[in-house]
Scaffold this active site. Structure first.
Site, mmCIF file in Angstrom:
data_model
loop_
_atom_site.group_PDB
_atom_site.id
_atom_site.type_symbol
_atom_site.label_atom_id
_atom_site.label_comp_id
_atom_site.label_asym_id
_atom_site.label_seq_id
_atom_site.Cartn_x
_atom_site.Cartn_y
_atom_site.Cartn_z
ATOM 1 N N ARG A 189 1.627 -4.737 -1.601
ATOM 2 C CA ARG A 189 0.940 -5.708 -2.456
ATOM 3 C C ARG A 189 -0.590 -5.672 -2.337
ATOM 4 O O ARG A 189 -1.284 -5.729 -3.359
ATOM 5 C CB ARG A 189 1.449 -7.121 -2.184
ATOM 6 N N TYR B 81 -2.079 -4.821 -5.854
ATOM 7 C CA TYR B 81 -2.530 -6.011 -6.577
ATOM 8 C C TYR B 81 -3.796 -6.643 -6.000
ATOM 9 O O TYR B 81 -4.182 -7.729 -6.423
ATOM 10 C CB TYR B 81 -1.439 -7.094 -6.549
ATOM 11 N N CYS C 226 -2.252 8.063 5.392
ATOM 12 C CA CYS C 226 -3.429 8.870 5.054
ATOM 13 C C CYS C 226 -3.914 8.566 3.639
ATOM 14 O O CYS C 226 -3.882 9.429 2.737
ATOM 15 C CB CYS C 226 -3.111 10.352 5.219
ATOM 16 N N GLU C 227 -4.316 7.335 3.418
ATOM 17 C CA GLU C 227 -4.874 6.864 2.153
ATOM 18 C C GLU C 227 -5.926 5.801 2.485
ATOM 19 O O GLU C 227 -5.653 4.893 3.272
ATOM 20 C CB GLU C 227 -3.803 6.206 1.272
ATOM 21 N N TYR D 261 8.536 -9.403 -2.831
ATOM 22 C CA TYR D 261 7.890 -8.145 -3.232
ATOM 23 C C TYR D 261 7.319 -7.405 -2.029
ATOM 24 O O TYR D 261 6.281 -6.757 -2.122
ATOM 25 C CB TYR D 261 6.811 -8.402 -4.298
#
Length: 421
Positions: free
Chosen positions: A314, A318, A346-347, A375
């Site tokens: 999330r 978002y 790895c982001e 969610y």
């Protein structure tokens, strides 16, 4: 309100110390409170006292069988948006007459399964879908109960990715075409019109958008009845928000929502269906993670957790806020530290919070993401070959693992190697 509180300096899920669960289950994991799930369902059910109604839990929020059984035992219906969710609802013992099928892309196979297994209604999103439902129903010698989802072109004043009631969104038919579409539905021998459906979005924090949409539905109900349609059921969707930030003004309460529904639609004598998901499950769950490292950057400190964006997407998807609290209660008056709170994926997008001031933590400490019950687990993935994390359900002083963490071997063995390799 939820049932995740500090007791004797330790965060507890009902009467179970969270650290005790972590010691047995490992981190990260999701933890749900039975008492909170039950309380939130009852708040909605009681809010509609005095009306003929059914509260259909929106399964997309959290669909573990244990959660579904908990709610079904209270008399909840289920709102499903896929064949898989329909199968989950049935497996949890929910009868077909308490299952509503929503979603813009129902397939021939899904419609067949729902009609064969029993369904309360299809919330129809388009004329092509209606044609397929008619075809399948006739092939089974049945008439399919439907509502038509109308798009009232009301701004829900929520995040653009979860707004569904504006003309630019993919959902429903324009309310201006409703009489034409209902006339067509009445001409189809495999279709039984039972009502109207509307859903304008998720995480709404004001009642006014609901009121505007429902007033339009009231006008449409009277117009369709004048056209000869037996409109006896109004599906109002879900969408009432929860307080993700404890410091913010709380969204309207279910009782306030219920009163507004009665004031705008009560004179019509229709059965009311609502489909809450987030407000039932959101604050009923937390995600617990362990601090791996505290890293000194050039101008900031990074709190690196073993939980990641694949476990709770999330914030990345978002820009969502979750309060993050230590599992061990901090000393009163302890000075806070400011962190960028991140995971190991790895982001750069694997970031839960930037510049978040919170009690100082050290490697090995546990933290909990509040309001993570909706969610969270349902949107998780195995990105970076990270196992789906366990789900745990607490009931008083007991807890049970309701979805175990798979091993690497189990994950790898799901792959099939072609014979030429």
């Amino acid at each position: 309100m939820d049932h995740f509180l500090y007791q004797d300096g330790a965060l507890c899920a009902e009467d179970v110390p969270v650290a005790e669960i972590a010691a047995q289950v490992g981190t990260p994991f999701y933890c749900y409170s039975t008492a909170t799930l039950e309380r939130h369902f009852r708040l909605f059910d009681e809010a509609l006292d005095g009306t003929d109604h059914l509260v259909c839990y929106a399964m997309k929020a959290a669909s573990n069988q244990a959660i579904l059984k908990t709610l079904a035992a209270l008399g909840a219906g289920m709102d499903v948006v896929s064949g898989g969710e329909y199968a989950r609802a049935k497996a949890a013992g929910v009868p077909g007459e308490r299952i509503v099928f929503s979603g813009v892309g129902k397939t021939h196979e899904e419609i067949h399964a729902a009609l064969s297994g029993g369904i309360r209604q299809f919330n129809v999103e388009s004329e092509p879908e209606m044609a397929v439902i008619n075809e399948v129903a006739l092939s089974l010698g049945m008439r399919a109960p439907i509502t038509v989802r109308v798009n009232p072109n009301v701004d829900a004043k929520t995040h653009a990715k979860i707004a569904t009631g504006k003309s630019e969104n993919k959902f429903g038919i324009p309310i201006s075409r409703a009489r034409e579409v209902y006339a067509h539905a009445a001409s189809l021998p495999g279709i039984e019109v039972v009502g109207i459906d509307v859903h304008i979005g998720s995480q709404l924090t004001q009642l006014e958008p609901f009121k505007l949409a429902y007033e339009k539905v009231a006008e449409l109900t009277e117009a369709l009845r004048a056209d000869g349609h037996d409109i006896r059921r109004l599906d109002l969707g879900g969408g009432l928000g929860i307080p993700y930030e404890r410091s913010n003004t709380a969204p309207p309460l279910p009782v306030e929502y219920g009163q507004m529904v009665k004031e705008t639609l009560g004179h019509l004598g229709c059965e009311i269906e609502i489909e809450p998901g987030r407000l039932i499950a959101g604050n009923a769950g937390i995600m617990v993670s362990k601090v791996i490292y505290v890293k000194e950057g050039e101008d900031r400190q990074f709190m690196i957790l073993d939980g990641a964006m694949n476990d709770l997407i999330r914030p990345a998807m978002y820009e969502a806020h979750h309060d993050i609290v230590p599992v061990q209660e901090p000393e009163p008056g302890a000075a806070p530290t400011t962190y960028d709170i991140v995971g190991p994926v790895c982001e750069t997008g694997d970031t839960f919070a930037k510049g978040r001031a919170m009690p100082t933590v050290a490697p090995g400490d546990l933290v909990a993401f509040r309001s993570a019950g909706a969610y969270g687990a349902v949107m998780a993935s195995e990105y970076n070959t990270r196992p789906l994390i366990p789900e745990v359900l607490v009931h008083g002083d007991q807890f049970a693992v309701i979805r175990p963490r798979p091993t690497f071997e189990e994950m790898i063995n799901r792959d099939t190697i072609p014979e030429w390799l």
